[in-house]
Design a protein around this motif. Structure first.
Motif, short mmCIF file in Angstrom:
data_model
loop_
_atom_site.label_atom_id
_atom_site.label_comp_id
_atom_site.label_asym_id
_atom_site.label_seq_id
_atom_site.Cartn_x
_atom_site.Cartn_y
_atom_site.Cartn_z
N SER A 1 8.97 -2.08 5.50
CA SER A 1 9.13 -1.36 4.25
C SER A 1 8.71 0.09 4.41
O SER A 1 7.79 0.41 5.18
N ALA B 1 5.05 -4.74 -0.75
CA ALA B 1 6.35 -5.35 -0.49
C ALA B 1 6.30 -6.31 0.69
O ALA B 1 6.81 -7.43 0.62
N ALA C 1 8.85 -9.30 -3.87
CA ALA C 1 8.39 -7.95 -3.53
C ALA C 1 8.67 -6.98 -4.67
O ALA C 1 7.81 -6.17 -5.04
N ASN C 2 9.87 -7.07 -5.24
CA ASN C 2 10.21 -6.17 -6.34
C ASN C 2 9.34 -6.43 -7.56
O ASN C 2 8.84 -5.48 -8.19
N VAL D 1 13.11 -1.72 1.80
CA VAL D 1 12.64 -2.87 2.57
C VAL D 1 13.82 -3.55 3.27
O VAL D 1 14.95 -3.51 2.78
N LEU E 1 13.04 -0.93 -4.29
CA LEU E 1 12.13 -1.83 -4.97
C LEU E 1 11.36 -1.03 -6.03
O LEU E 1 10.86 0.06 -5.76
#
Length: 244
Positions: free
Chosen positions: A29, A45, A71-72, A92, A159
Motif C-alpha cells: 500500500s 490497509a 481495508a477501505n 493498495v 481507499l
C-alpha cells in the motif's frame, strides 16, 4: 522485498505477507494525506487486508474483495473518528497464491501495480485507476508518456475515497506455471523503471533479491533528490516434486 524513504522525510508505503500451509497472501500500500495520515493509512490497509485473509485463508475472488473492503472500511472509519486523518487515503494491491492447486488471484485500487512475468517477459499487469490511464485507454495519450507526466498522480480511485469504493479484481483464478514471477510495486518504484528494463533485469539476475537490487539502482539513478517513497515485492513461483 524492499521499501525505501527515497528523498522524503518519512516512508508512507507499507507492505506485509502471511503464508499458511498452502496459501500465501501479500499486500502493498502507498498512503497519502499529509503529516502522519499517509503513513497510518497504508499501514492500516495492509493490517486489515492480511487480518481478513487470516480469518478467510482462501485464494478466491471473494477473499480478495473482502480484504479490500476491510481495508477501505478501516480507513473510512479512521477518517471519521480522527480529524487529523480526515484527508488520508491509500492505494493498495493484494495477491493471493494457492500453491496446492497452482492458482493466483489479485485486486487493486489506485496506481500501486502488479506485474506477472512468464519466461522472463511481462504476461500481464494491472491498469491504474488514474486520469492518465483513462486517456491512454481512449487513445489520447501514448502509454509511454504516463511516467513523465505532471498529472501522473491524479487518481480516480483510492481507499478512503469520497466517491465510493471501486476495486479492480481479477475475475477468474489465474493458472500459475513453474517459473512465473509476480512483482508488486508502488508508483515511486515503477515511475523510474519501464517494462523493458524490468524484463532485461530479470533475464540477467541470479535471484529475486538480485533482480530487485538491479531495479532499485535504476530508481536511484533516475529519481533525484525529490524521489518519492518506493517499495516492491517479488514472488517467484517454483514447482516442487510431491512425495506420496
Amino acid at each position: 522485498m524492499l521499501s525505501r524513504t527515497g528523498g522524503r522525510p518519512t516512508n508512507q508505503d507499507a507492505y506485509g505477507f502471511w503464508p499458511n500451509h498452502n496459501n500465501c497472501f501479500l499486500a502493498l500500500s502507498d498512503g497519502a494525506g499529509g503529516h502522519s495520515g499517509g503513513d497510518y493509512a497504508s499501514k492500516l490497509a495492509v493490517k486489515e487486508a492480511l487480518e481478513f485473509f487470516q480469518r478467510n485463508p482462501v485464494c478466491s475472488v471473494d477473499s480478495i474483495a473482502g480484504a479490500l473492503r476491510a481495508a477501505n472500511a478501516a480507513i473510512v472509519e479512521a477518517q471519521r473518528q480522527t480529524p487529523q486523518f480526515a484527508e488520508m487515503h491509500a492505494t493498495v494491491v493484494v495477491l493471493a497464491i494457492d500453491s496446492e492447486i497452482g492458482t493466483a488471484i489479485w485486486g487493486h485500487v489506485g496506481d500501486t501495480r502488479l506485474y506477472c512475468f512468464r519466461n522472463q517477459r511481462i504476461l500481464l499487469q494491472t491498469r491504474d485507476h488514474s486520469v492518465l490511464q483513462t486517456m491512454v485507454d481512449a487513445g489520447y495519450l501514448p502509454s509511454g508518456e504516463v511516467r513523465g507526466s505532471p498529472q501522473r498522480n491524479l487518481l480516480l480511485a483510492a481507499l478512503g475515497g469520497a466517491n465510493g469504493f471501486e476495486p479492480c479484481i481479477e475475475a477468474t483464478a489465474f493458472a500459475v506455471q513453474d517459473g512465473d514471477v509476480f512483482l508488486l510495486c508502488t508508483d515511486g518504484f515503477w515511475e523510474h523503471v519501464d517494462e523493458t528494463q524490468m524484463e532485461q533485469a530479470l533475464q540477467s539476475s541470479a535471484s529475486q533479491e538480485d533482480w530487485l537490487r538491479r531495479l532499485e539502482s535504476l530508481v536511484i539513478a533516475h529519481g533525484g533528490e525529490e524521489q518519492d517513497n518506493y517499495s516492491a515485492l517479488a514472488v517467484s513461483c517454483k514447482a516442487h516434486a510431491r512425495v506420496i
